[in-house]
Design an enzyme around this catalytic site. Structure first.
Site, PDB file in Angstrom:
ATOM      1  N   LYS A  20       0.833  -1.199   0.000  1.00  0.00           N
ATOM      2  CA  LYS A  20       0.000   0.000   0.000  1.00  0.00           C
ATOM      3  C   LYS A  20       0.875   1.260   0.000  1.00  0.00           C
ATOM      4  O   LYS A  20       2.084   1.179   0.242  1.00  0.00           O
ATOM      5  CB  LYS A  20      -0.919  -0.029   1.221  1.00  0.00           C
ATOM      6  CG  LYS A  20      -1.901  -1.217   1.230  1.00  0.00           C
ATOM      7  CD  LYS A  20      -2.793  -1.186   2.458  1.00  0.00           C
ATOM      8  CE  LYS A  20      -3.769  -2.352   2.481  1.00  0.00           C
ATOM      9  NZ  LYS A  20      -4.694  -2.287   3.640  1.00  0.00           N
ATOM     10  N   TYR A  60     -12.506  -2.954  -3.368  1.00  0.00           N
ATOM     11  CA  TYR A  60     -13.004  -2.878  -1.990  1.00  0.00           C
ATOM     12  C   TYR A  60     -14.536  -2.844  -1.917  1.00  0.00           C
ATOM     13  O   TYR A  60     -15.086  -2.331  -0.936  1.00  0.00           O
ATOM     14  CB  TYR A  60     -12.411  -1.666  -1.277  1.00  0.00           C
ATOM     15  CG  TYR A  60     -10.990  -1.866  -0.779  1.00  0.00           C
ATOM     16  CD1 TYR A  60     -10.644  -2.966   0.026  1.00  0.00           C
ATOM     17  CD2 TYR A  60      -9.979  -0.948  -1.071  1.00  0.00           C
ATOM     18  CE1 TYR A  60      -9.345  -3.139   0.503  1.00  0.00           C
ATOM     19  CE2 TYR A  60      -8.681  -1.118  -0.596  1.00  0.00           C
ATOM     20  CZ  TYR A  60      -8.374  -2.216   0.197  1.00  0.00           C
ATOM     21  OH  TYR A  60      -7.092  -2.383   0.678  1.00  0.00           O
ATOM     22  N   ASN A 127      -1.812  -0.241   7.099  1.00  0.00           N
ATOM     23  CA  ASN A 127      -1.191  -1.493   7.554  1.00  0.00           C
ATOM     24  C   ASN A 127      -0.352  -2.173   6.479  1.00  0.00           C
ATOM     25  O   ASN A 127      -0.184  -3.388   6.484  1.00  0.00           O
ATOM     26  CB  ASN A 127      -2.255  -2.435   8.121  1.00  0.00           C
ATOM     27  CG  ASN A 127      -3.357  -2.715   7.116  1.00  0.00           C
ATOM     28  OD1 ASN A 127      -3.241  -2.366   5.935  1.00  0.00           O
ATOM     29  ND2 ASN A 127      -4.419  -3.367   7.557  1.00  0.00           N
ATOM     30  N   HIS A 130      -1.954  -5.488   1.451  1.00  0.00           N
ATOM     31  CA  HIS A 130      -3.198  -6.215   1.220  1.00  0.00           C
ATOM     32  C   HIS A 130      -2.840  -7.618   0.773  1.00  0.00           C
ATOM     33  O   HIS A 130      -1.881  -7.799   0.015  1.00  0.00           O
ATOM     34  CB  HIS A 130      -4.025  -5.546   0.108  1.00  0.00           C
ATOM     35  CG  HIS A 130      -5.131  -6.418  -0.396  1.00  0.00           C
ATOM     36  ND1 HIS A 130      -6.353  -6.495   0.225  1.00  0.00           N
ATOM     37  CD2 HIS A 130      -5.175  -7.306  -1.441  1.00  0.00           C
ATOM     38  CE1 HIS A 130      -7.115  -7.374  -0.420  1.00  0.00           C
ATOM     39  NE2 HIS A 130      -6.421  -7.874  -1.427  1.00  0.00           N
ATOM     40  N   GLU A 141      -9.339 -10.411  -7.815  1.00  0.00           N
ATOM     41  CA  GLU A 141      -8.452  -9.259  -7.614  1.00  0.00           C
ATOM     42  C   GLU A 141      -7.302  -9.250  -8.626  1.00  0.00           C
ATOM     43  O   GLU A 141      -6.911  -8.183  -9.110  1.00  0.00           O
ATOM     44  CB  GLU A 141      -7.901  -9.291  -6.186  1.00  0.00           C
ATOM     45  CG  GLU A 141      -9.007  -9.056  -5.150  1.00  0.00           C
ATOM     46  CD  GLU A 141      -8.545  -9.300  -3.718  1.00  0.00           C
ATOM     47  OE1 GLU A 141      -7.367  -9.675  -3.503  1.00  0.00           O
ATOM     48  OE2 GLU A 141      -9.367  -9.112  -2.797  1.00  0.00           O
TER      49      GLU A 141
HETATM   50  P1  DAT Z   1      -7.556  -6.984   5.628  1.00  0.00           P
HETATM   51  O1  DAT Z   1      -6.743  -5.975   4.849  1.00  0.00           O
HETATM   52  O2  DAT Z   1      -6.783  -7.502   6.811  1.00  0.00           O
HETATM   53  O3  DAT Z   1      -8.131  -8.064   4.762  1.00  0.00           O
HETATM   54  P2  DAT Z   1     -10.216  -5.822   5.662  1.00  0.00           P
HETATM   55  O4  DAT Z   1     -10.397  -6.414   4.307  1.00  0.00           O
HETATM   56  O5  DAT Z   1     -11.223  -6.148   6.707  1.00  0.00           O
HETATM   57  O6  DAT Z   1      -8.773  -6.184   6.261  1.00  0.00           O
HETATM   58  O7  DAT Z   1     -10.174  -4.224   5.547  1.00  0.00           O
HETATM   59  C1  DAT Z   1      -9.511  -3.584   4.475  1.00  0.00           C
HETATM   60  C2  DAT Z   1      -8.627  -2.499   5.042  1.00  0.00           C
HETATM   61  O8  DAT Z   1      -9.437  -1.486   5.649  1.00  0.00           O
HETATM   62  C3  DAT Z   1      -7.687  -2.959   6.143  1.00  0.00           C
HETATM   63  O9  DAT Z   1      -6.486  -3.504   5.633  1.00  0.00           O
HETATM   64  C4  DAT Z   1      -7.470  -1.701   6.931  1.00  0.00           C
HETATM   65  C5  DAT Z   1      -8.814  -1.008   6.841  1.00  0.00           C
HETATM   66  N1  DAT Z   1      -9.690  -1.330   7.990  1.00  0.00           N
HETATM   67  C6  DAT Z   1     -10.384  -2.479   8.175  1.00  0.00           C
HETATM   68  N2  DAT Z   1     -11.113  -2.434   9.290  1.00  0.00           N
HETATM   69  C7  DAT Z   1     -10.876  -1.209   9.840  1.00  0.00           C
HETATM   70  C8  DAT Z   1     -11.335  -0.547  11.019  1.00  0.00           C
HETATM   71  N3  DAT Z   1     -12.207  -1.122  11.854  1.00  0.00           N
HETATM   72  N4  DAT Z   1     -10.860   0.699  11.275  1.00  0.00           N
HETATM   73  C9  DAT Z   1      -9.992   1.295  10.443  1.00  0.00           C
HETATM   74  N5  DAT Z   1      -9.530   0.737   9.307  1.00  0.00           N
HETATM   75  C10 DAT Z   1      -9.963  -0.505   9.006  1.00  0.00           C
HETATM   76 MG    MG Z   2      -9.499  -7.871   3.193  1.00  0.00          MG
END
Ligand code: DAT
Ligand code: MG
Length: 151
Positions: A20, A60, A127, A130, A141
């Site tokens: 990212k 997303y 973070n 992805h 994807e």
């Molecule tokens: P991941 O990337 O671990 O698959 P995800 O698909 O649930 O997580 O969410 C996509 C991204 O959105 C994630 O990498 C960081 C952000 N995110 C997810 N949940 C969040 C939250 N509760 N607060 C802030 N950012 C969040």
């Molecule tokens: Mg995810």
């Protein structure tokens, strides 16, 4: 043991990894690729690109309507992304293990997010990476980020 050709029924597993904009900005692309390769996975394709709102809306879609959705899209538009296809048996869950928990505060030491990430107090967690969460997500994807790759 001598090398043998894979059986015709063997399917090569692939996942989509995105470094990212925070990872690219912080100069961690090499360290993240190093961890993928050190684990033994193979890089099948890579490119550095600027995402578009359309690409991110498709990528997303599952998060549309959530409070972090627009901050997430804005963050992903804030700089270059390194998109990678990694391959190897079990690479989808394997890379999720390497990445660690979504919240970098909770991500275990030894993981990419645990070692290299932290909570910056923003509306979206930055973070670093992805990783696709299933084989179906990976196929969808990879088609989005590498159109025409024919994988
Ligand atoms: P991941 O990337 O671990 O698959 P995800 O698909 O649930 O997580 O969410 C996509 C991204 O959105 C994630 O990498 C960081 C952000 N995110 C997810 N949940 C969040 C939250 N509760 N607060 C802030 N950012 C969040
Ligand atoms: Mg995810």
């Amino acid at each position: 043991m001598t090398d043998v050709a894979p059986a015709a029924t063997e399917t090569i597993e692939r996942t989509l990894v995105l470094v990212k904009p925070d990872g690219v900005r912080r100069g961690l692309s090499g360290e993240i690729l190093r961890r993928i390769e050190a684990k033994g996975y193979t890089l099948a394709a890579a490119h550095l690109l600027d995402a578009t709102p359309e690409l991110l809306a498709a990528h997303y879609a599952e998060h549309e309507g959530k409070p972090f959705y627009q901050p997430l899209v804005d963050f992903m538009l804030s700089g270059k992304i390194l998109a990678v296809v990694a391959e190897g048996q079990g690479v989808v869950p394997g890379f999720r293990s390497l990445a660690g928990a979504t919240n970098p505060t909770e991500a275990a030491p030894g993981t990419i997010r645990g070692d290299l990430g932290r909570d910056w107090g923003l509306k979206v967690q930055q973070n670093l990476v992805h990783g696709s969460d299933s084989d179906e997500s990976a196929a969808r994807e990879i088609a989005l980020w590498f159109p025409g790759l024919g994988l």
